[in-house]
Each structure stands twice: as structure tokens, then as C-alpha cells.
Design an enzyme around this catalytic site. Sequence first.
Site, short mmCIF file in Angstrom:
data_model
loop_
_atom_site.label_atom_id
_atom_site.label_comp_id
_atom_site.label_asym_id
_atom_site.label_seq_id
_atom_site.Cartn_x
_atom_site.Cartn_y
_atom_site.Cartn_z
N GLY A 1 19.08 41.95 31.85
CA GLY A 1 19.30 43.31 32.35
C GLY A 1 18.03 43.92 32.91
O GLY A 1 17.73 45.08 32.65
N ALA A 2 17.33 43.13 33.72
CA ALA A 2 16.00 43.57 34.20
C ALA A 2 16.07 44.37 35.49
O ALA A 2 15.03 44.75 36.03
CB ALA A 2 15.09 42.37 34.37
N ASN A 3 17.28 44.63 35.99
CA ASN A 3 17.36 45.35 37.26
C ASN A 3 17.40 46.87 37.09
O ASN A 3 17.38 47.60 38.06
CB ASN A 3 18.61 44.90 38.04
CG ASN A 3 19.89 45.20 37.28
OD1 ASN A 3 20.17 44.59 36.27
ND2 ASN A 3 20.66 46.16 37.76
N SER A 4 17.48 47.33 35.85
CA SER A 4 17.67 48.77 35.63
C SER A 4 16.93 49.23 34.37
O SER A 4 16.63 48.42 33.48
CB SER A 4 19.19 49.00 35.47
OG SER A 4 19.47 50.29 35.04
N GLY A 5 16.65 50.53 34.32
CA GLY A 5 16.15 51.17 33.10
C GLY A 5 14.98 50.49 32.42
O GLY A 5 13.96 50.17 33.03
N LEU A 6 15.18 50.24 31.12
CA LEU A 6 14.10 49.67 30.29
C LEU A 6 13.73 48.27 30.73
O LEU A 6 12.54 47.91 30.74
CB LEU A 6 14.56 49.63 28.82
CG LEU A 6 14.77 50.99 28.16
CD1 LEU A 6 15.52 50.83 26.85
CD2 LEU A 6 13.43 51.65 27.92
N GLY A 7 14.72 47.47 31.09
CA GLY A 7 14.47 46.09 31.50
C GLY A 7 13.62 46.06 32.76
O GLY A 7 12.68 45.26 32.88
N SER B 1 18.87 49.76 18.73
CA SER B 1 18.87 51.22 18.84
C SER B 1 18.91 51.84 17.45
O SER B 1 19.46 51.24 16.52
CB SER B 1 20.12 51.65 19.62
OG SER B 1 20.39 53.02 19.41
N TYR C 1 29.44 50.53 19.54
CA TYR C 1 28.07 50.41 20.05
C TYR C 1 27.11 50.26 18.88
O TYR C 1 26.27 49.36 18.85
CB TYR C 1 27.70 51.64 20.89
CG TYR C 1 26.26 51.60 21.38
CD1 TYR C 1 25.90 50.76 22.43
CD2 TYR C 1 25.26 52.37 20.79
CE1 TYR C 1 24.58 50.68 22.88
CE2 TYR C 1 23.94 52.32 21.23
CZ TYR C 1 23.62 51.47 22.28
OH TYR C 1 22.30 51.41 22.71
#
Length: 423
Positions: A51-57, A190, A215
Site C-alpha cells: 500500500g505504498a501509493n497512498s498515505g503512510l505507505g 492501530s 477493523y
Amino acid sequence: MALATVAAALLAALGGTLWLAARRFSGPRGQRMQGSRDRSAMHGKTVLITGANSGLGRATAAELLRLGARVIMGCRDRSRAEEAAGQLLQELGQAGGQEPNASEGQLIVKELDLASLRSVRAFCQELLQEEPRLDVLINNAGVFQCPYMKTEDGFEMQFGVNHLGHFLLTNLLLGLLKSSAPSRIVVVSSKLYKYGDINFEDLNSEQSYNKSFCYSRSKLANILFTKELARRLEGSNVTVNVLHPGIVRTNLGRHIHIPLLARPLFNLVSWAFFKTPLEGAQTSIYLASSPEVEGVSGRYFGDCKEEELLPKAMDESVARKLWDISEVMIVVILVQKSPSPKSQSAYGPQERASKWNWVVAHLLMDNSVTPLEFALWAWPCVFGFTILGPRPCPQRALPGQLCLCAPLGVSACPPETLKGNKA
Ligand SMILES: NC(=O)C1=CN([C@@H]2O[C@H](COP(=O)(O)OP(=O)(O)OC[C@H]3O[C@@H](n4cnc5c(N)ncnc54)[C@H](OP(=O)(O)O)[C@@H]3O)[C@@H](O)[C@H]2O)C=CC1
Ligand SMILES: CC1=C(/C=C/C(C)=C/C=C/C(C)=C/C=O)C(C)(C)CCC1
């Protein structure tokens, strides 16, 4: 009078905005940027970030790239990932005042959909063929409070992506991580794990679905997975740690419905109170790169410091059970090629509740598993059953056929046996 009211409202709005702006630029944020500052700290290291395309990643990828790492972005959507990669290289080039990709690390985009175990396996197969080493694995991708959805393999989406997809990914890459040791695994969980429970009787949310609970359960699973993996990796020189990033302004809240009129206010408040992705990514970066945590394993971090966990996140027996049942779920999918109508009709209502039952039995009867796959996946599962203690089988197995009955109601009996049992 009306004029005075409008003026007062405007003044209040202005005051509020100024106060929020002051909050945004003051406070402890500056101290949170504690990641490694050594520009070559990650030279020669290969890092995989899901998930490196957005946010924290994305922020983690940017910083590790800046520190010289070869960063593999594991993303479900190639075009979104390539767009993000292009921007990252451009930003890096601008920041360094040089051509992108000149002296810093390398950025590689690879397709990885954690909601598809087939995709996870294909991704790992390619990675294992192409990459001679893997120094850091960052299990970052996540889905947050989506409506009830299932993964390609029929698992509840949040449990499937946040826990099971990463469970398979990590296990398939363990060999490479071990041969690249000292190496690290970083798991993004989280604080909301506190509101979850590992309810083994309905892990797939077939009986009820509560998006917040699911979640939290998936994030609790991330922590228990880390604890169990750390135990299994003792002495291997591969460490695994878990973190919470705080509340960060990313795309994670995409499934949260905020009324149109409330959005500007929400945006303002989140801008003032939430961390930026780069601030939120500091603990991931720290655990991936800092010499301070060399050899540290099985710990939970926030703001680059170790934190205490609730007892339920440290329960070793739950962690082991979760590991075993996750293995069963994965093994089952491995052999679960479109079931034949004969098999479909073979299981009754009780068995249907855990569809995995009969499929495990096909392990040795069906040539959909190669001996290698069997060796890799079946034995830990069978071993897990043995350790946990098989129970007397409620169904009568046909002679010569595999029949495993384990705790948690997971049993594996040939469909013919179940049919015979019902009759
Ligand atoms: N933001 C926050 O406040 C907090 C975040 N976290 C955790 O941080 C992690 C990162 O989230 P964050 O950056 O905030 O959120 P984002 O939504 O910005 O990023 C999530 C990433 O996960 C990817 N992803 C989602 N589903 C899949 C899938 N099936 N296969 C592969 N990749 C997938 C997304 O891809 P795509 O862009 O294609 O959708 C995206 O790249 C998550 O694990 C989250 O639980 C924890 C606590 C707080
Ligand atoms: C910032 C922001 C949003 C909300 C994000 C939220 C509320 C994320 C919370 C995540 C948490 C707390 C995760 C914990 O694990 C929206 C709705 C997309 C609108 C645009 C800006």
C-alpha cells in the site's frame, strides 16, 4: 442587531480558524520527526512496502528512498502506483536538486492485491525470482471500516486484507528475509485494536458484521501475529515489530460518510489535529531503519517509543490459535479450486458454516496441491492440529482417507464421510 450577530459570527470563525492554525503549527509535531537522519542509512537495502501509493505507505517509501533504499511498492492498482512513484521521484529530485533516481535508492512498482491470495502468491513468486535479497518488509496496506465485502477468496474484507493477505505474504517471504538477515518486518496496526476481539466462532463475520469491530479485530490480529511471529523467529536474526501511527490525515477514511456541508469543517479540524502522512510514518521509518532497534523484536511502538499493550494483545494462546487457524484458511484456499457439485452437496448446514472443513481433506486426495506446496503449507497446519490436540472426530472417516479434527470446530473430513454421517 443582525449586523452585530454576523460580525460576531465572523469574528468567532476567524478566531477559531486562527486557533486551529496555531495548533497545526505548534505542539509536539516537530519532535515526532525522529527517523534516521543518516542519508545513506538504507543504501544497499531492499524494502517492500504494501500500500505504498497512498498515505503512510507513500510517505514511508519517500523517506526510505531518500535514505538510499531500493523500495518495492506493492500496490493493488498499477496506474495509481505508477503515478505515485513518478511523483515521489520528482519530489526526491527536486529536494536533492538533481536528476531523480541519480544517487538515491531505486523505486519499483509491483502489483499486489491483498484481497486475493492468488495475487499474493503470484507477487511473491515474481519477487522471489527477481530479488536476491529482502531486508525490510513493511506490512502497511489497510482497509478501514468498509461496508460488508468479501475478498476474492470469500473472507471478510478487513480481516482478509489487513490480516490474512499479509499473513500469507509474510510467510511466503520469510525464507528470503531469513537469507538476508539481519532483516526486519514492520507491521502497521492501530490503537483501535483495543476495541477488537478475536472471536474464533465467527472470524469471517458470517453471523454478524460490525465494521468498527471488524477493523479493530483485524488490527488486534496484526499485533497477535507479530507476537507469534517474533516467537517463531527467535534466533533467526529476523525481527518483527508492530506500531500504531496515531491519527493521520490519509485516504483511510474513504468509507466514512461525512455530510457534504460538514466536510469543510471536518477538513479544517483534521488539518489542525491529525498528523500529516510524513509525521504518521515516522515510527514505520524508525522501525525499518534505525540502529536503535537492531535486534529488538515482538514489541509495540508509537511515536518511535515502545508502548504497553492490553493483556488481550499479549495472550500467547490466542496468538497461537490465530496463527493456526490463519494457516488453515490459507491452506484451504490453496486447494480450493472451484468445488465440484458433488462436493458442494456433500456438506450440511453445520459444515457450511466453516466451508474450510472438507477442503482440507482434499489435500492428499486431490492433485491440486503439489508435494512442495503440501510440504510448505500442509505440515504446519497438521502440526498445529497435533500440538493443539486433535479431538475425537465426530464424523467417521472412510478407510485410508484423511480426517483431521481440531479445536475451534475446524475439522476436515472427506465430503463422502460427511454425507454418510448425515444419512
Ligand atoms: N490514517 C490513520 O489515522 C491510521 C492508519 N492506520 C493504518 O495505517 C495503514 C496505512 O493506512 P493509511 O495510509 O492511513 O491509508 P490509505 O488509505 O491512504 O492507504 C492505504 C493503502 O492500502 C492500500 N490497500 C487497500 N486495500 C488493498 C489491497 N486489497 N491490496 C493492496 N493494497 C491495498 C491502498 O491502496 P489504494 O490506494 O489502491 O486503495 C493504499 O495504498 C493501514 O494499515 C491503517 O490501518 C492505523 C491507525 C491510524
Ligand atoms: C482526514 C479525512 C478524512 C477522514 C479520515 C479518518 C477519520 C481516518 C481515521 C482513521 C483512523 C482513526 C484509523 C485508525 O486506525 C476523510 C473522511 C476521508 C475526509 C477527508 C479528510
